[in-house]
Motif scaffolding. Structure first.
Motif, PDB file in Angstrom:
ATOM      1  N   ASP A  79     -54.358   9.527  23.263  1.00  0.00           N
ATOM      2  CA  ASP A  79     -55.391   9.428  23.934  1.00  0.00           C
ATOM      3  C   ASP A  79     -55.544  10.172  25.173  1.00  0.00           C
ATOM      4  O   ASP A  79     -55.927   9.925  26.248  1.00  0.00           O
ATOM      5  CB  ASP A  79     -55.751   7.922  24.102  1.00  0.00           C
ATOM      6  N   GLY A  80     -54.248  11.199  25.229  1.00  0.00           N
ATOM      7  CA  GLY A  80     -53.996  11.934  26.433  1.00  0.00           C
ATOM      8  C   GLY A  80     -53.452  10.888  27.590  1.00  0.00           C
ATOM      9  O   GLY A  80     -53.196  11.426  28.564  1.00  0.00           O
ATOM     10  N   SER A  81     -52.929   9.767  27.291  1.00  0.00           N
ATOM     11  CA  SER A  81     -52.272   9.026  28.464  1.00  0.00           C
ATOM     12  C   SER A  81     -50.505   9.346  28.376  1.00  0.00           C
ATOM     13  O   SER A  81     -49.835   8.518  29.013  1.00  0.00           O
ATOM     14  CB  SER A  81     -52.510   7.546  28.226  1.00  0.00           C
ATOM     15  N   GLY A  82     -49.925  10.119  27.432  1.00  0.00           N
ATOM     16  CA  GLY A  82     -48.592  10.251  27.457  1.00  0.00           C
ATOM     17  C   GLY A  82     -48.001  10.897  28.573  1.00  0.00           C
ATOM     18  O   GLY A  82     -48.611  11.836  29.263  1.00  0.00           O
ATOM     19  N   THR A  83     -46.721  10.430  29.330  1.00  0.00           N
ATOM     20  CA  THR A  83     -46.165  11.015  30.317  1.00  0.00           C
ATOM     21  C   THR A  83     -44.816  11.054  29.840  1.00  0.00           C
ATOM     22  O   THR A  83     -44.266  10.645  28.922  1.00  0.00           O
ATOM     23  CB  THR A  83     -46.365  10.085  31.554  1.00  0.00           C
ATOM     24  N   PHE A  84     -43.987  11.767  30.506  1.00  0.00           N
ATOM     25  CA  PHE A  84     -42.523  12.058  30.408  1.00  0.00           C
ATOM     26  C   PHE A  84     -41.709  10.777  30.635  1.00  0.00           C
ATOM     27  O   PHE A  84     -42.181   9.877  31.703  1.00  0.00           O
ATOM     28  CB  PHE A  84     -42.008  13.223  31.268  1.00  0.00           C
ATOM     29  N   ARG A  85     -40.891  10.302  29.815  1.00  0.00           N
ATOM     30  CA  ARG A  85     -39.978   9.117  29.927  1.00  0.00           C
ATOM     31  C   ARG A  85     -38.429   9.490  29.879  1.00  0.00           C
ATOM     32  O   ARG A  85     -38.142  10.378  29.122  1.00  0.00           O
ATOM     33  CB  ARG A  85     -40.445   7.897  28.895  1.00  0.00           C
ATOM     34  N   SER A  86     -37.828   8.910  30.750  1.00  0.00           N
ATOM     35  CA  SER A  86     -36.232   9.284  30.843  1.00  0.00           C
ATOM     36  C   SER A  86     -35.763   8.804  29.595  1.00  0.00           C
ATOM     37  O   SER A  86     -36.191   7.696  28.875  1.00  0.00           O
ATOM     38  CB  SER A  86     -35.606   8.628  32.197  1.00  0.00           C
ATOM     39  N   VAL A  87     -34.799   9.599  29.130  1.00  0.00           N
ATOM     40  CA  VAL A  87     -33.867   9.231  28.057  1.00  0.00           C
ATOM     41  C   VAL A  87     -32.384   9.224  28.445  1.00  0.00           C
ATOM     42  O   VAL A  87     -32.198   9.876  29.321  1.00  0.00           O
ATOM     43  CB  VAL A  87     -34.418  10.094  26.563  1.00  0.00           C
ATOM     44  N   SER A  88     -31.790   8.287  27.622  1.00  0.00           N
ATOM     45  CA  SER A  88     -30.501   8.746  27.769  1.00  0.00           C
ATOM     46  C   SER A  88     -29.699   9.468  26.615  1.00  0.00           C
ATOM     47  O   SER A  88     -29.709   8.782  25.394  1.00  0.00           O
ATOM     48  CB  SER A  88     -29.640   7.139  27.790  1.00  0.00           C
ATOM     49  N   SER A  89     -29.369  10.554  26.764  1.00  0.00           N
ATOM     50  CA  SER A  89     -28.745  11.268  25.700  1.00  0.00           C
ATOM     51  C   SER A  89     -27.807  12.285  25.855  1.00  0.00           C
ATOM     52  O   SER A  89     -27.627  12.888  27.070  1.00  0.00           O
ATOM     53  CB  SER A  89     -30.091  12.035  25.115  1.00  0.00           C
ATOM     54  N   ASN A  90     -26.848  12.713  25.067  1.00  0.00           N
ATOM     55  CA  ASN A  90     -25.945  13.660  25.300  1.00  0.00           C
ATOM     56  C   ASN A  90     -26.494  14.879  24.657  1.00  0.00           C
ATOM     57  O   ASN A  90     -25.500  16.097  24.596  1.00  0.00           O
ATOM     58  CB  ASN A  90     -24.549  13.075  24.758  1.00  0.00           C
ATOM     59  N   LYS A  91     -27.605  15.079  24.170  1.00  0.00           N
ATOM     60  CA  LYS A  91     -28.022  16.494  23.714  1.00  0.00           C
ATOM     61  C   LYS A  91     -28.155  17.412  24.588  1.00  0.00           C
ATOM     62  O   LYS A  91     -28.703  17.370  25.783  1.00  0.00           O
ATOM     63  CB  LYS A  91     -29.247  16.090  22.855  1.00  0.00           C
TER      64      LYS A  91
END
Length: 134
Positions: A46-58
């Motif tokens: 619906d176009g409401s997506g935003t960046f969300r912090s992630v915990s990753s070693n990638k």
């Protein structure tokens, strides 16, 4: 008078030079180095997506010779480091060409200061955000 004339001509020549005159795949220091995954965006449709912090070693390491290696799969938005990938990148069209199996579509990226956003081919928006760490 000659000294002023030569100075003006020298300044004009320096200003008229443009780095875009160089031919080929120009590798810049903007991308070279190691980048760590810090956030992801997956739009629900619906176009409401935003960046969300992630915990990753990638991480992804871009080398000055146009190649890269990653301790995770750069072919998708996953945050795991279970599948290493490698490939090449092109700074002329801001694409990453990863060895993704049977389908090897270029993945686009954009860099703003020390942040890189990698965009994947999805029906809805999906991106990974990396921060330069080295």
């Amino acid at each position: 008078m000659k000294q002023i004339l030569f100075t003006v001509i020298g300044i004009i020549l320096l200003i008229s030079c443009d780095s875009s005159d160089d031919a080929g795949n120009i590798l810049t220091n903007d991308i070279v180095g190691t980048w760590q995954l810090t956030a992801s965006l997956s739009d629900p449709g619906d176009g409401s997506g935003t960046f969300r912090s992630v915990s990753s070693n990638k991480t992804i390491t871009f080398n000055s010779d146009g190649t890269f290696t990653s301790n995770g799969n750069v072919c998708d938005i996953s945050i795991t480091t279970s599948t290493a990938t490698n490939g090449t990148y092109n700074t002329m069209d801001n694409t990453i060409n990863a060895n993704c199996g049977s389908i090897n579509l270029p993945i686009s990226y954009s860099i703003d200061n020390l942040t890189m956003d990698i965009s994947y081919i999805c029906i809805e928006a999906c991106e990974s955000r990396y921060r330069k760490i080295n």
